[in-house]
Scaffold this active site. Structure first.
Site, short mmCIF file in Angstrom:
data_model
loop_
_atom_site.label_atom_id
_atom_site.label_comp_id
_atom_site.label_asym_id
_atom_site.label_seq_id
_atom_site.Cartn_x
_atom_site.Cartn_y
_atom_site.Cartn_z
N GLU A 1 -13.13 -22.57 -51.93
CA GLU A 1 -14.22 -21.60 -52.00
C GLU A 1 -13.79 -20.43 -52.86
OE1 GLU A 1 -16.01 -20.08 -48.40
OE2 GLU A 1 -15.90 -22.02 -47.41
N GLU B 1 -12.03 -21.71 -41.98
CA GLU B 1 -11.76 -20.28 -41.78
C GLU B 1 -11.53 -19.92 -40.32
OE1 GLU B 1 -14.74 -17.98 -43.79
OE2 GLU B 1 -13.82 -18.38 -45.73
C1 BGP Z 1 -16.98 -18.11 -46.15
C2 BGP Z 1 -17.61 -19.31 -45.54
C3 BGP Z 1 -18.77 -19.84 -46.22
C4 BGP Z 1 -19.51 -18.90 -47.13
C5 BGP Z 1 -18.71 -17.82 -47.79
C6 BGP Z 1 -19.46 -16.67 -48.38
O1 BGP Z 1 -16.66 -17.21 -45.14
O2 BGP Z 1 -16.72 -20.37 -45.30
O3 BGP Z 1 -19.48 -20.49 -45.23
O4 BGP Z 1 -20.78 -18.62 -46.85
O5 BGP Z 1 -17.72 -17.31 -46.98
O6 BGP Z 1 -19.77 -15.73 -47.39
P1 BGP Z 1 -21.18 -15.08 -47.28
O7 BGP Z 1 -22.17 -16.19 -47.19
O8 BGP Z 1 -21.12 -14.24 -46.05
O9 BGP Z 1 -21.34 -14.25 -48.51
#
Ligand code: BGP
Length: 495
Positions: free
Chosen positions: A392, A187
């Site tokens: 993801e 990201e």
């Molecule tokens: C993305 C990341 C992850 C993950 C996910 C969910 O931005 O790559 O590391 O955690 O989002 O986000 P959050 O944990 O803030 O809900």
């Protein structure tokens, strides 16, 4: 399995985590702090860093009143065998995690790697392979060694390219034959909004705000951008040289690709498109097409910056583009010229979209837009014509076991179901999709807010925001459902 199935036979099914959110053991076996170790979530407005006038450097300064949950994470470092067994129990044929750079080169600028760190990932990948899971490895997931930021200013400094080359060469050689799928910078397109953590950069040269380490100058932001493009190209080059079987992909948050114009006012339509560009394509275009687009150079002109990039570096960016495009998708957003744009780990917030039926429960309230994933898949495929990998997608919920110790996560099943229906549509649209990895198949520390309360897992971990809990693991209701989905290769999505 049926012959007319929509999901390809070799489709990669699994889940994704990141070292900094699950491993813990933040100072074990030689590891030194990385940037997330001094933050309580990447959305935080403060970092545990202060400027030292004597040394003229930033230094770590943790707040004793804050819980840095990532320091212990879910103790994956010691419990990975049990956790991988649970993942294998869902039929995963693939598992994504990151290598914490600071386990391999604790400060980042050493010439010799740290053997205990290398050994840990040897054991981890061996265990995945033993359980039938293809490792998918992120080289940098918000884990730049802190020393590289405080000593050099991180990616704003060209020296970073050499440190990075050293690191990736080491891990490509060490894990040759074990790891084939590599993702470069997780990201990294969040650079423009959250440079310190997303891209590993600190302003260390005047003028800068000594009271706010999270403020990065436009010069440093864009020089980091340039250096990361070069670092990415070197990764592709070295990765292919070490092992021609390696497949190297970029990883961009692509919720922001689903930025819809709030109205058909041309200003909203144009504004939404521009958000897509300066949130996503500004990295996707150089990574996949080998070009630095004109709209980026326009921003440079308007911000009065001129990042240093020589002819050789531009040629490298052109010649070494990625093999595939991997991305996260959580939700869509809207752009309206009438509101100020706010962002979080899920993308742009904009105005509420009246056409979406669901939002996730309080306090996060992320809009749920399954059709958005079909839109993103099609847009990215039309633009880059590269295989796409969903690495993801998932939903964070505040969950507590009932009196029988069970968790009925119906909302999660519905969310995944609805998204997979749309992934199926995208496959029918002709999009080349390599796989679907659910984010956070086991509860981990949230990237955005640094808390345990925001749980994504099919597996519950007994740990709480105040740091208490037994760390015991238990299956949620969705666990068996996802197992069935994978066993049918996506044909049986019934809830
Ligand atoms: C993305 C990341 C992850 C993950 C996910 C969910 O931005 O790559 O590391 O955690 O989002 O986000 P959050 O944990 O803030 O809900």
């Amino acid at each position: 399995m049926k012959d007319n199935q929509v999901f390809p036979k070799n489709f990669l099914w699994g889940g994704a985590v990141a070292a900094n959110q699950c491993e813990g053991a933040w100072l074990e076996d030689g590891k030194q702090p990385n940037i997330t170790d001094v933050m309580v979530g990447i959305n935080a407005s403060e970092a545990g860093l202060k400027w030292n006038e004597d040394t003229q450097k930033w230094e770590m300064c943790l707040d004793p009143d804050k819980a840095y949950l990532s320091h212990e994470g879910i103790d994956f470092y010691h419990r990975y065998k049990e956790d991988l067994q649970l993942m294998a129990g869902m039929g995963f044929n693939c598992f994504r995690t990151s290598i914490a750079w600071g386990r391999i080169y604790p400060n980042g600028d050493e010439t010799e790697p740290n053997e205990p760190g290398l050994k840990f990932y040897d054991n981890l990948f061996d265990e995945m392979i033993r359980l039938g899971m293809e490792p998918v490895v992120t080289l940098s997931h918000y884990e730049t060694p802190l020393h590289l930021l405080t000593e050099y200013g991180g990616w704003a400094n060209k020296k970073m390219i050499e440190f990075w080359k050293n690191y990736v060469t080491t891990v490509f050689n060490r894990y040759k034959g074990k790891v084939k799928y590599w993702l470069t910078f997780n990201e990294v397109n969040n650079l423009y909004r959250r440079p310190v953590v997303s891209a590993g950069v600190l302003s260390v040269n005047p003028p800068f705000d000594k009271n706010d380490p999270l403020k990065v100058s436009p010069e440093d932001t864009w020089q980091s951008y340039a250096n990361i493009l070069v670092g990415n190209a070197w990764t592709v080059k070295i990765g292919h040289e070490v092992d021609p079987e390696n497949k190297i992909g970029c990883m961009l948050t692509s919720s922001c690709v689903a930025t819809y114009p709030f109205t058909c006012d041309p200003k909203d339509v144009w504004g939404a498109y521009n958000i897509q560009r300066i949130s996503n394509y500004y990295f996707g275009d150089p990574f996949c097409l080998g070009i630095i687009p004109g709209y980026v150079k326009r921003v440079w002109r308007e911000e009065g910056v001129n990042p240093e990039l020589n002819e050789d570096e531009l040629a490298l960016i052109k010649d070494y583009t990625v093999d595939f495009f991997s991305f996260s998708y959580y939700r869509s957003g809207t752009f309206s010229k009438d509101v100020e744009n706010a962002f979080d780990t899920g993308g742009i917030k904009g105005k509420d979209n009246p056409y979406l039926k669901a939002v996730s429960p309080e306090p996060w309230k992320w809009p749920v837009d399954p059709e958005g994933i079909r839109y993103v898949l099609n847009v990215l495929y039309d633009r880059y014509h590269l295989p796409l990998f969903i690495v993801e997608n998932g939903i964070g919920l505040d969950e507590h076991p009932d009196e029988n110790g069970e968790i009925d996560d119906a909302f999660r099943k519905q969310y995944v179901h609805d998204h997979l229906v749309q992934v199926r549509e995208a496959l029918l649209d002709g999009v080349d999709i390599m796989g679907y990895l659910y984010w956070g198949p086991i509860d981990v520390v949230s990237a955005g807010t640094g808390e345990m309360k925001k749980r994504y897992g099919f597996v519950f971990v007994d740990r709480y925001n105040d740091g208490t809990g037994t760390l015991e693991r238990s299956k949620k209701d969705s666990y068996e459902w996802f197992h069935k989905v994978i066993a049918s290769n996506g044909e049986d999505l019934d809830i």
